[in-house]
Design a protein around this motif. Structure first.
Motif, PDB file in Angstrom:
ATOM      1  N   GLY A 299       8.543   0.132 -16.628  1.00 59.67           N
ATOM      2  CA  GLY A 299       8.744  -0.683 -17.817  1.00 59.67           C
ATOM      3  C   GLY A 299       8.141  -2.067 -17.681  1.00 59.67           C
ATOM      4  N   ASP A 300       8.833  -3.032 -18.237  1.00 60.36           N
ATOM      5  CA  ASP A 300       8.356  -4.419 -18.237  1.00 60.36           C
ATOM      6  C   ASP A 300       8.024  -4.853 -16.811  1.00 60.36           C
ATOM      7  N   THR A 301       6.814  -5.362 -16.626  1.00 60.10           N
ATOM      8  CA  THR A 301       6.359  -5.701 -15.279  1.00 60.10           C
ATOM      9  C   THR A 301       6.936  -7.010 -14.771  1.00 60.10           C
ATOM     10  N   LEU A 302       7.596  -7.759 -15.615  1.00 58.86           N
ATOM     11  CA  LEU A 302       8.270  -8.985 -15.188  1.00 58.86           C
ATOM     12  C   LEU A 302       9.762  -8.683 -15.142  1.00 58.86           C
ATOM     13  N   VAL A 303      10.327  -8.753 -13.965  1.00 56.45           N
ATOM     14  CA  VAL A 303      11.736  -8.401 -13.810  1.00 56.45           C
ATOM     15  C   VAL A 303      12.545  -9.625 -13.407  1.00 56.45           C
ATOM     16  N   GLN A 304      13.722  -9.685 -13.942  1.00 60.39           N
ATOM     17  CA  GLN A 304      14.628 -10.788 -13.634  1.00 60.39           C
ATOM     18  C   GLN A 304      15.664 -10.329 -12.617  1.00 60.39           C
ATOM     19  N   GLY A 305      16.023 -11.240 -11.732  1.00 58.32           N
ATOM     20  CA  GLY A 305      17.023 -10.902 -10.741  1.00 58.32           C
ATOM     21  C   GLY A 305      18.146 -11.908 -10.720  1.00 58.32           C
TER      22      GLY A 305
ATOM     23  N   SER B 247       0.870  -1.162   0.000  1.00 58.29           N
ATOM     24  CA  SER B 247       0.000   0.000   0.000  1.00 58.29           C
ATOM     25  C   SER B 247       0.910   1.216   0.000  1.00 58.29           C
ATOM     26  N   TYR B 248       0.801   2.009  -1.069  1.00 55.45           N
ATOM     27  CA  TYR B 248       1.747   3.112  -1.212  1.00 55.45           C
ATOM     28  C   TYR B 248       1.088   4.224  -1.983  1.00 55.45           C
TER      29      TYR B 248
ATOM     30  N   ARG C 114      -0.083  -3.953 -10.900  1.00 55.54           N
ATOM     31  CA  ARG C 114      -0.589  -2.727 -10.298  1.00 55.54           C
ATOM     32  C   ARG C 114      -2.016  -2.904  -9.806  1.00 55.54           C
ATOM     33  N   SER C 115      -2.843  -3.593 -10.583  1.00 59.51           N
ATOM     34  CA  SER C 115      -4.257  -3.743 -10.225  1.00 59.51           C
ATOM     35  C   SER C 115      -4.442  -4.520  -8.923  1.00 59.51           C
TER      36      SER C 115
END
Lengths: 111, 117
Positions: free
Chosen positions: B53-59, B26-27, B69-70
Motif C-alpha cells: 500500500g502507501d509507501t510512506l508509513v507512520q510509526g 537485497s531480497y 522499490r526502485s
C-alpha cells in the motif's frame, strides 16, 4: 499490554555448565524466534518455531545448543556445555503476522 | 543473497533537528520491511512496518519511513529529534510464510543515534 517475558534476565556461569533460558511468548502468537546479539556479529537468528514445530534451527551450533517449545506458552533455549564464546544477549521474539515482538533478553556471561 | 545494509554506524544530531537513517536491502521476494529501536539494556521495540500500500508509513514516537522499490531503500525519518530518541535503530526485512504467519527477519547491523543538547 501483552509482552514477551524472558527469564533469567542475567546469568553468569562457568564454562562447561548447562544454561537454560526461558521465554513466554505473547498469548496467541504462533511463531517464536530465538536471536543472539553480540557486538561483533549483531543480531543472529538461532532458531524459530511455528505452532510449536521447529522451522529453522540452522543458526544454532547443533552440538551444544537445543531449542524446544514444550507448550504454546513456553520456549526454551539450552546450552550444554557452555563456552566463553557463548557470552551474549539472547532474545526471544514472538509474532503472528504483523511483525516480531521482542522480550527484554537474557544477558549470559560464561567465564 | 538476502541482506540489509545500514551504511551509517553512528549518527549525531542536535535536539530539534531532523533525522534520516538509511536502510538498503537485497531480497528476492516481496519484502516486508521493519524498523526497530533498542535502548541500552533493553529489547527491540517495533517502530513501524511496511507490508503493502502507501509507501510512506507512520510509526510510533513520531517516526515515519518511506519505501522506495526502485532504490531498494526504506529510510527512517523524524522531523524533530528529542533527547529520548538516543538509541540504536535496526532495519529488518522479511517475508510472510504461507498462511500469513510471521517469517524470519534479516537485520541490519544497526545505527547508533546520539542526540546533542
Amino acid at each position: 499490554d501483552a509482552r514477551v517475558t524472558q527469564t533469567p534476565r542475567h546469568k553468569v556461569t562457568e564454562m562447561g555448565q548447562e544454561v537454560t533460558m526461558r521465554c513466554q511468548p505473547i498469548l496467541g502468537h504462533n511463531t517464536v524466534f530465538w536471536y543472539r546479539q553480540t557486538m561483533m556479529q549483531g543480531l543472529e537468528l538461532l532458531a524459530y518455531f511455528r505452532n510449536r514445530a521447529p522451522l529453522d534451527d540452522s543458526g544454532m551450533p547443533k552440538d551444544r545448543f537445543s531449542a524446544e517449545m514444550p507448550d504454546a506458552t513456553l520456549a526454551t533455549l539450552k546450552i550444554q556445555p557452555s563456552e566463553p564464546r557463548d557470552s551474549a544477549v539472547y532474545f526471544c521474539a514472538s509474532g503472528l503476522g504483523g511483525g516480531q515482538y521482542f522480550g527484554p533478553g537474557t544477558r549470559l556471561t560464561v567465564t | 543473497a538476502q541482506s540489509v545494509t545500514q551504511p551509517d554506524i553512528h549518527i549525531t544530531v542536535s535536539e530539534g533537528a531532523s533525522l534520516e537513517l538509511r536502510c538498503n536491502y537485497s531480497y528476492g521476494a516481496t519484502p516486508y520491511l521493519f524498523w526497530y529501536v533498542q535502548s541500552p539494556g533493553q529489547g527491540l521495540q517495533l517502530l513501524l512496518k511496511y507490508f503493502s500500500g502507501d509507501t510512506l508509513v507512520q510509526g510510533i514516537k513520531g517516526f515515519e519511513a518511506e519505501f522506495k522499490r526502485s532504490q531498494s531503500s526504506f529510510n527512517l525519518r523524524k522531523p524533530s529529534v528529542h533527547w529520548s530518541d538516543a538509541a540504536e535503530y535496526f532495519c529488518a526485512v522479511g517475508a510472510m510464510n504461507y498462511g500469513g504467519s510471521q517469517g524470519n527477519l534479516i537485520f541490519g547491523k544497526g545505527t547508533k543515534l546520539s542526540v546533542k543538547p
